[in-house]
Design a protein around this motif. Structure first.
Motif, mmCIF file in Angstrom:
data_model
loop_
_atom_site.group_PDB
_atom_site.id
_atom_site.type_symbol
_atom_site.label_atom_id
_atom_site.label_comp_id
_atom_site.label_asym_id
_atom_site.label_seq_id
_atom_site.Cartn_x
_atom_site.Cartn_y
_atom_site.Cartn_z
ATOM 1 N N TYR A 22 22.644 14.100 -8.039
ATOM 2 C CA TYR A 22 23.811 13.431 -8.614
ATOM 3 C C TYR A 22 23.412 12.492 -9.750
ATOM 4 C CZ TYR A 22 26.185 15.352 -4.590
ATOM 5 O OH TYR A 22 26.683 16.224 -3.652
ATOM 6 N N LEU A 23 22.309 11.788 -9.569
ATOM 7 C CA LEU A 23 21.831 10.907 -10.642
ATOM 8 C C LEU A 23 21.359 11.721 -11.844
ATOM 9 C CD1 LEU A 23 19.902 8.033 -8.830
ATOM 10 C CD2 LEU A 23 22.020 7.883 -10.128
ATOM 11 N N GLN A 24 20.681 12.827 -11.591
ATOM 12 C CA GLN A 24 20.226 13.665 -12.704
ATOM 13 C C GLN A 24 21.426 14.257 -13.450
ATOM 14 O OE1 GLN A 24 17.365 13.789 -13.971
ATOM 15 N NE2 GLN A 24 15.754 13.745 -12.441
ATOM 16 N N PHE A 25 22.443 14.701 -12.699
ATOM 17 C CA PHE A 25 23.652 15.221 -13.339
ATOM 18 C C PHE A 25 24.340 14.128 -14.144
ATOM 19 C CE2 PHE A 25 28.245 15.916 -13.359
ATOM 20 C CZ PHE A 25 28.292 17.148 -14.017
ATOM 21 N N THR A 26 24.420 12.922 -13.586
ATOM 22 C CA THR A 26 25.046 11.796 -14.285
ATOM 23 C C THR A 26 24.300 11.477 -15.566
ATOM 24 O OG1 THR A 26 25.836 10.915 -12.183
ATOM 25 C CG2 THR A 26 25.775 9.391 -14.043
ATOM 26 N N ARG A 27 22.975 11.490 -15.514
ATOM 27 C CA ARG A 27 22.165 11.268 -16.714
ATOM 28 C C ARG A 27 22.531 12.267 -17.805
ATOM 29 N NH1 ARG A 27 17.423 13.166 -16.331
ATOM 30 N NH2 ARG A 27 16.730 12.332 -18.300
ATOM 31 N N GLY A 28 22.555 13.533 -17.439
ATOM 32 C CA GLY A 28 22.872 14.575 -18.409
ATOM 33 C C GLY A 28 24.273 14.440 -18.979
ATOM 34 N N LEU A 29 25.217 14.106 -18.110
ATOM 35 C CA LEU A 29 26.598 13.937 -18.554
ATOM 36 C C LEU A 29 26.722 12.759 -19.516
ATOM 37 C CD1 LEU A 29 29.533 14.902 -18.267
ATOM 38 C CD2 LEU A 29 29.765 13.288 -16.370
ATOM 39 N N ILE A 30 26.081 11.654 -19.181
ATOM 40 C CA ILE A 30 26.128 10.475 -20.054
ATOM 41 C C ILE A 30 25.511 10.798 -21.410
ATOM 42 C CG2 ILE A 30 25.152 8.156 -20.411
ATOM 43 C CD1 ILE A 30 25.590 7.669 -17.404
ATOM 44 N N LEU A 31 24.378 11.483 -21.411
ATOM 45 C CA LEU A 31 23.736 11.828 -22.680
ATOM 46 C C LEU A 31 24.603 12.769 -23.508
ATOM 47 C CD1 LEU A 31 21.243 11.493 -24.467
ATOM 48 C CD2 LEU A 31 20.273 13.488 -23.327
ATOM 49 N N SER A 32 25.226 13.751 -22.868
ATOM 50 C CA SER A 32 26.089 14.694 -23.592
ATOM 51 C C SER A 32 27.300 13.984 -24.198
ATOM 52 C CB SER A 32 26.558 15.806 -22.659
ATOM 53 O OG SER A 32 25.468 16.550 -22.207
ATOM 54 N N LEU A 33 27.952 13.149 -23.401
ATOM 55 C CA LEU A 33 29.108 12.412 -23.922
ATOM 56 C C LEU A 33 28.684 11.434 -25.020
ATOM 57 C CD1 LEU A 33 31.039 11.714 -20.607
ATOM 58 C CD2 LEU A 33 31.603 13.387 -22.393
ATOM 59 N N ASN A 34 27.517 10.830 -24.849
ATOM 60 C CA ASN A 34 27.004 9.923 -25.856
ATOM 61 C C ASN A 34 26.765 10.665 -27.176
ATOM 62 O OD1 ASN A 34 25.818 7.515 -26.982
ATOM 63 N ND2 ASN A 34 23.848 8.486 -26.665
ATOM 64 N N ASN A 35 26.183 11.858 -27.093
ATOM 65 C CA ASN A 35 25.957 12.635 -28.312
ATOM 66 C C ASN A 35 27.267 12.964 -29.009
ATOM 67 O OD1 ASN A 35 23.173 12.652 -28.232
ATOM 68 N ND2 ASN A 35 23.069 14.531 -27.038
ATOM 69 N N CYS A 36 28.283 13.338 -28.252
ATOM 70 C CA CYS A 36 29.599 13.616 -28.843
ATOM 71 C C CYS A 36 30.147 12.363 -29.536
ATOM 72 C CB CYS A 36 30.580 14.093 -27.782
ATOM 73 S SG CYS A 36 30.235 15.724 -27.117
ATOM 74 N N LEU A 37 30.070 11.242 -28.853
ATOM 75 C CA LEU A 37 30.598 9.995 -29.400
ATOM 76 C C LEU A 37 29.848 9.579 -30.658
ATOM 77 C CD1 LEU A 37 32.631 7.668 -28.902
ATOM 78 C CD2 LEU A 37 30.801 6.511 -27.665
ATOM 79 N N VAL A 38 28.536 9.673 -30.635
ATOM 80 C CA VAL A 38 27.741 9.245 -31.790
ATOM 81 C C VAL A 38 27.982 10.165 -32.986
ATOM 82 C CG1 VAL A 38 25.371 8.986 -32.638
ATOM 83 C CG2 VAL A 38 26.014 8.008 -30.448
ATOM 84 N N VAL A 39 28.040 11.466 -32.760
ATOM 85 C CA VAL A 39 28.303 12.385 -33.874
ATOM 86 C C VAL A 39 29.689 12.109 -34.458
ATOM 87 C CG1 VAL A 39 28.683 14.816 -34.471
ATOM 88 C CG2 VAL A 39 26.699 14.163 -33.111
ATOM 89 N N TYR A 40 30.654 11.846 -33.611
ATOM 90 C CA TYR A 40 31.986 11.487 -34.115
ATOM 91 C C TYR A 40 31.933 10.171 -34.899
ATOM 92 C CZ TYR A 40 36.896 10.206 -34.243
ATOM 93 O OH TYR A 40 38.141 9.836 -34.667
ATOM 94 N N THR A 41 31.156 9.226 -34.410
ATOM 95 C CA THR A 41 31.036 7.938 -35.083
ATOM 96 C C THR A 41 30.374 8.094 -36.452
ATOM 97 O OG1 THR A 41 30.874 6.869 -32.922
ATOM 98 C CG2 THR A 41 30.231 5.550 -34.806
ATOM 99 N N PHE A 42 29.486 9.075 -36.605
ATOM 100 C CA PHE A 42 28.906 9.344 -37.927
ATOM 101 C C PHE A 42 30.003 9.599 -38.947
ATOM 102 C CE2 PHE A 42 24.777 11.347 -36.075
ATOM 103 C CZ PHE A 42 24.251 10.088 -35.861
ATOM 104 N N THR A 43 31.061 10.300 -38.529
ATOM 105 C CA THR A 43 32.137 10.623 -39.466
ATOM 106 C C THR A 43 32.992 9.400 -39.782
ATOM 107 O OG1 THR A 43 33.722 11.286 -37.751
ATOM 108 C CG2 THR A 43 32.229 12.987 -38.608
#
Length: 186
Positions: A71-92
């Motif tokens: 569950y912690l490993q899944f949470t890590r991956g989910l947080i990183l994926s959502l973070n990447n989406c947010l940061v790429v959007y923030t670039f725009t």
């Protein structure tokens, strides 16, 4: 010895260039496409690298991906994926330079979060350094009326998410190997 140092410096330069190019391409593509379609493409690229890496690893795949903390490993991956989406959007919204200037505060957040979540102890000097670092981030943000816009807020949320990801990575490393965390990230 000197060749190893030069090789290390060369690898750091190449890696920095690759990350910069990836962010630049991500910004360019995000301005014209949906962020939620771009980020999975980055993960497919990482998955190809991981498959190639697996070919050179002698262990059984089941042993590599087995985790005591799914569950912690899944949470890590989910947080990183959502973070990447947010940061790429923030670039725009803000551009690369301003987004990275704000996100650069994540080590300060990691330091602050490591006390309650990892049990580390800091003295007044380290807390003062963290405070001064946050003052520097505020100076970079140039606090005006536009600081309460979505761009800087998203960048700050991205920094917090990345800091939480790093704290979780350190936490799971107590029971799982680095290779398990690497393969469990996708």
């Amino acid at each position: 010895m000197q060749n190893n140092i030069l090789l290390g410096i060369g690898l750091m330069v190449v890696t920095t260039f690759m990350f910069s190019a990836m962010d630049g391409v991500s910004k360019f593509l995000a301005e014209r496409n949906n962020v939620f379609t771009l980020v999975p493409m980055r993960y497919w690229f990482i998955a190809i690298i991981m498959i190639i890496s697996y070919l050179f690893i002698k262990n059984n795949l089941i042993k590599i991906i087995y985790t005591k903390q799914p569950y912690l490993q899944f949470t890590r991956g989910l947080i990183l994926s959502l973070n990447n989406c947010l940061v790429v959007y923030t670039f725009t919204l803000l551009g690369l330079v301003e987004t990275h200037a704000i996100i650069a505060c994540y080590p300060l957040i990691v330091a602050g979060l490591s006390v309650p979540f990892l049990g580390e102890k800091f003295g007044w000097r380290r807390w003062t350094a963290i405070f001064v670092g946050f003052v520097g981030v505020i100076i970079i943000l140039r606090p005006t009326t536009n600081i309460i816009s979505e761009g800087p807020i998203f960048a700050l949320i991205g920094a917090i998410m990345f800091a939480v990801y790093l704290i979780l990575t350190r936490y799971v490393s107590r029971q799982d190997s680095a290779i398990t965390s690497f393969f469990g990230r996708v």
